[in-house]
Design a protein around this motif. Structure first.
Motif, short mmCIF file in Angstrom:
data_model
loop_
_atom_site.label_atom_id
_atom_site.label_comp_id
_atom_site.label_asym_id
_atom_site.label_seq_id
_atom_site.Cartn_x
_atom_site.Cartn_y
_atom_site.Cartn_z
N THR A 3 40.55 42.46 59.30
CA THR A 3 39.49 41.46 59.19
C THR A 3 38.15 42.13 58.93
N GLU A 4 37.86 43.20 59.66
CA GLU A 4 36.59 43.91 59.45
C GLU A 4 36.52 44.52 58.05
N ALA A 5 37.66 45.05 57.57
CA ALA A 5 37.68 45.64 56.23
C ALA A 5 37.42 44.57 55.17
N ALA A 6 38.06 43.41 55.35
CA ALA A 6 37.89 42.32 54.39
C ALA A 6 36.48 41.73 54.45
N ARG A 7 35.96 41.56 55.64
CA ARG A 7 34.61 40.99 55.81
C ARG A 7 33.55 41.93 55.23
N TYR A 8 33.75 43.23 55.45
CA TYR A 8 32.83 44.23 54.88
C TYR A 8 32.78 44.11 53.36
N HIS A 9 33.97 44.00 52.76
CA HIS A 9 34.02 43.97 51.30
C HIS A 9 33.44 42.68 50.73
N ALA A 10 33.74 41.55 51.37
CA ALA A 10 33.19 40.27 50.91
C ALA A 10 31.66 40.30 50.96
N THR A 11 31.11 40.86 52.04
CA THR A 11 29.67 40.96 52.17
C THR A 11 29.08 41.90 51.12
N ASP A 12 29.77 43.01 50.88
CA ASP A 12 29.31 44.00 49.91
C ASP A 12 29.30 43.42 48.50
N LEU A 13 30.33 42.62 48.16
CA LEU A 13 30.39 42.00 46.84
C LEU A 13 29.17 41.11 46.61
N GLY A 14 28.83 40.32 47.62
CA GLY A 14 27.70 39.41 47.48
C GLY A 14 26.37 40.13 47.45
N GLN A 15 26.18 41.09 48.34
CA GLN A 15 24.87 41.73 48.44
C GLN A 15 24.59 42.69 47.28
N ASP A 16 25.64 43.34 46.75
CA ASP A 16 25.43 44.22 45.60
C ASP A 16 25.75 43.50 44.29
N ASP A 17 26.17 42.24 44.38
CA ASP A 17 26.37 41.37 43.21
C ASP A 17 27.32 42.00 42.19
N TYR A 18 28.56 42.22 42.61
CA TYR A 18 29.59 42.70 41.69
C TYR A 18 30.92 42.10 42.12
N PHE A 19 31.97 42.30 41.34
CA PHE A 19 33.28 41.75 41.66
C PHE A 19 34.33 42.77 41.29
N ASP A 20 34.86 43.46 42.28
CA ASP A 20 35.81 44.52 42.04
C ASP A 20 36.50 44.85 43.36
N HIS A 21 37.67 45.46 43.29
CA HIS A 21 38.35 45.92 44.50
C HIS A 21 37.73 47.22 45.02
N ASN A 22 37.25 48.06 44.12
CA ASN A 22 36.61 49.30 44.54
C ASN A 22 35.23 49.02 45.11
N SER A 23 34.70 49.99 45.83
CA SER A 23 33.37 49.85 46.43
C SER A 23 32.32 50.49 45.54
N TYR A 24 31.23 49.73 45.31
CA TYR A 24 30.13 50.19 44.47
C TYR A 24 28.82 50.01 45.23
N ASP A 25 27.82 50.79 44.86
CA ASP A 25 26.44 50.57 45.26
C ASP A 25 25.62 50.25 44.01
N ARG A 26 24.63 49.40 44.18
CA ARG A 26 23.74 49.11 43.07
C ARG A 26 22.48 49.96 43.23
N ILE A 27 22.32 50.93 42.35
CA ILE A 27 21.21 51.87 42.41
C ILE A 27 20.38 51.73 41.15
N ASN A 28 19.09 51.39 41.34
CA ASN A 28 18.19 51.16 40.20
C ASN A 28 18.79 50.15 39.21
N GLY A 29 19.46 49.14 39.77
CA GLY A 29 20.03 48.08 38.95
C GLY A 29 21.39 48.38 38.39
N ASN A 30 21.88 49.60 38.57
CA ASN A 30 23.18 50.00 38.03
C ASN A 30 24.21 50.12 39.13
N LEU A 31 25.45 49.74 38.83
CA LEU A 31 26.54 49.90 39.79
C LEU A 31 27.07 51.32 39.75
N VAL A 32 27.15 51.93 40.94
CA VAL A 32 27.63 53.30 41.06
C VAL A 32 28.87 53.29 41.94
#
Length: 412
Positions: A97-126
């Motif tokens: 549940t924590e893993a899924a909740r983390y990812h759902a939150t990350d998708l929304g806050q970094d505004d992307y849609f993927d199974h992998n984890s990304y950060d948005r740095i200077n507008g770009n997904l890393v």
């Protein structure tokens, strides 16, 4: 989302989208498209996962809870789909549940849609890390993941997943024993994000009450216990005694305590000298039911032989319905010959009196007895019958009357 190694473009996206990820050697075929306006991407490979602007590591941080009822409803709907196909239910556990909740939150806050984890740095997904690395930060044994965006209810997102081959395979897989669901609502192109994570922990044999529902209004519940080679099993509620050992079976029925509240059912499974344990919780919300109460467990009378007086001279008891407003008809039976009870029957809110008498030729210092209050109608009332223990203590000490001064102080 990554499809054929290209990052999914939001410019051409439809409002509602899904993504599916399977463990190695369990990869599904491309998902079947749904009728518009829903669009489903291809099933992802093992390398895919998730991340967030505020969560700039590969998991391990705890995202805020948005709607626990939404998350649990998805679990219940998953288990209904599995039950309709005679498949065992999945157990909702904290790590997934924590893993899924983390990812759902990350998708929304970094505004992307993927199974992998990304950060948005200077507008770009890393790219940060894979799905499995992110799940491993919370749970060991991840085997699959479904993601979705834009859906407004648990029923709508489940309908979309079940109409997609890859997502449906994850939901119905017998390689999964456990599940976690994460839901996020807030920022991001699609506003709402959903994640299902699936897994199977090594050496863990989940116990599941009522297909992992959060609550029930019936004290009779179904239990599912994972495993195949166990010889015997036993259960208990909360801190109550264990049941007798019984022949192992995956499915059984069980009785919760006859009162509302959160109850924990514990299980023990054994094969020879090997014993493993597990537990599950459910909230029992019984409708208001009659219950006998407002009676003491113990009453003590004292009799002074010199003063020839009782203290107290009598007691008045008032049986009450402490469960609802229904009238209870009751009777009183007594065990002992040194007191009388009057009246011996009545209805709430009537009272009865217990009056002690000095035993004939008293030969002992302490006399005991009891009275039992039984509700005669309605039937099977909680708390009935109820026994009040009585005690009479004889003493031969002198009695001195003491007068205490009383003063009244005027208020200024």
């Amino acid at each position: 989302m990554i499809v054929n190694n290209r990052i999914f473009s939001f410019a051409s996206a439809i409002t509602l989208i899904l993504g599916c990820l399977l463990y190695p050697n369990l990869q599904a075929n491309s998902a079947t498209p749904l009728p518009q306006p829903e669009t489903i991407g291809d099933a992802a490979s093992i390398q895919e996962s998730t991340n967030s602007q505020d969560y700039n590591s590969c998991g391990g941080q705890y995202a805020p809870l948005i709607d626990a009822s939404f998350e649990n409803e998805v679990v219940v709907l998953v288990n209904k789909e599995r039950e309709s196909r005679n498949l065992p239910p999945l157990k909702e556990i904290a790590g997934l549940t924590e893993a899924a909740r983390y990812h759902a939150t990350d998708l929304g806050q970094d505004d992307y849609f993927d199974h992998n984890s990304y950060d948005r740095i200077n507008g770009n997904l890393v790219y940060i890390c894979s799905t499995w690395n992110r799940i491993d930060a919370f749970y060991s044994g991840g085997k699959g993941e479904n993601i979705a965006a834009g859906y407004t209810t648990p029923a709508s997102v489940m309908s979309a997943w079940m109409n997609s081959t890859g997502h449906r395979n994850n939901i119905l897989s017998t390689n999964h024993w456990e599940i976690g669901v994460g839901y996020y609502q807030g920022s991001g192109t699609y506003s709402r994000y959903w994640v299902q994570d699936f897994g199977k922990s090594s050496g863990v044999y989940p116990l599941i009450i009522n297909n992992d529902a959060a609550k029930t209004d019936n004290k009779t519940v179904s239990l599912y216990t994972y495993g195949t080679n166990w010889q015997e099993m036993r259960f208990r509620n909360n801190n109550e005694p264990w049941s007798n050992w019984m022949t192992f079976s995956n499915k059984t029925t069980w009785q919760l305590p006859n009162y509302s509240g959160e109850h924990t059912v514990y299980s023990e499974l054994r094969y020879g000298s090997l014993v493993v344990s597990n537990s599950d919780k459910i909230r029992l919300e019984l409708p208001d039911q009659p219950a006998l109460g407002n009676l003491p467990q113990q009453v003590t009378f004292n009799y002074n032989l010199q003063a020839q007086s009782f203290s107290p001279a009598a007691i008045i008891l008032t049986p009450q319905n402490v469960g609802n407003e229904q009238v209870l008809n009751w009777t009183v039976t007594k065990q002992g010959d040194w007191f009388i009870v009057s009246p011996s029957s009545g209805s709430t809110p009537n009272t009865f009196e217990v009056i002690p008498n000095i035993p004939n030729n008293p030969s002992q210092q302490i006399y005991t007895g009891s009275l039992t209050v039984t509700v005669t109608s309605p039937q099977a009332v909680a708390g009935s019958p109820f026994t009040v223990n009585l005690e009479l203590i004889l003493s031969n000490s002198s009695v001195y009357k003491t007068y205490l001064p009383l003063s009244i102080v005027a208020q200024p």
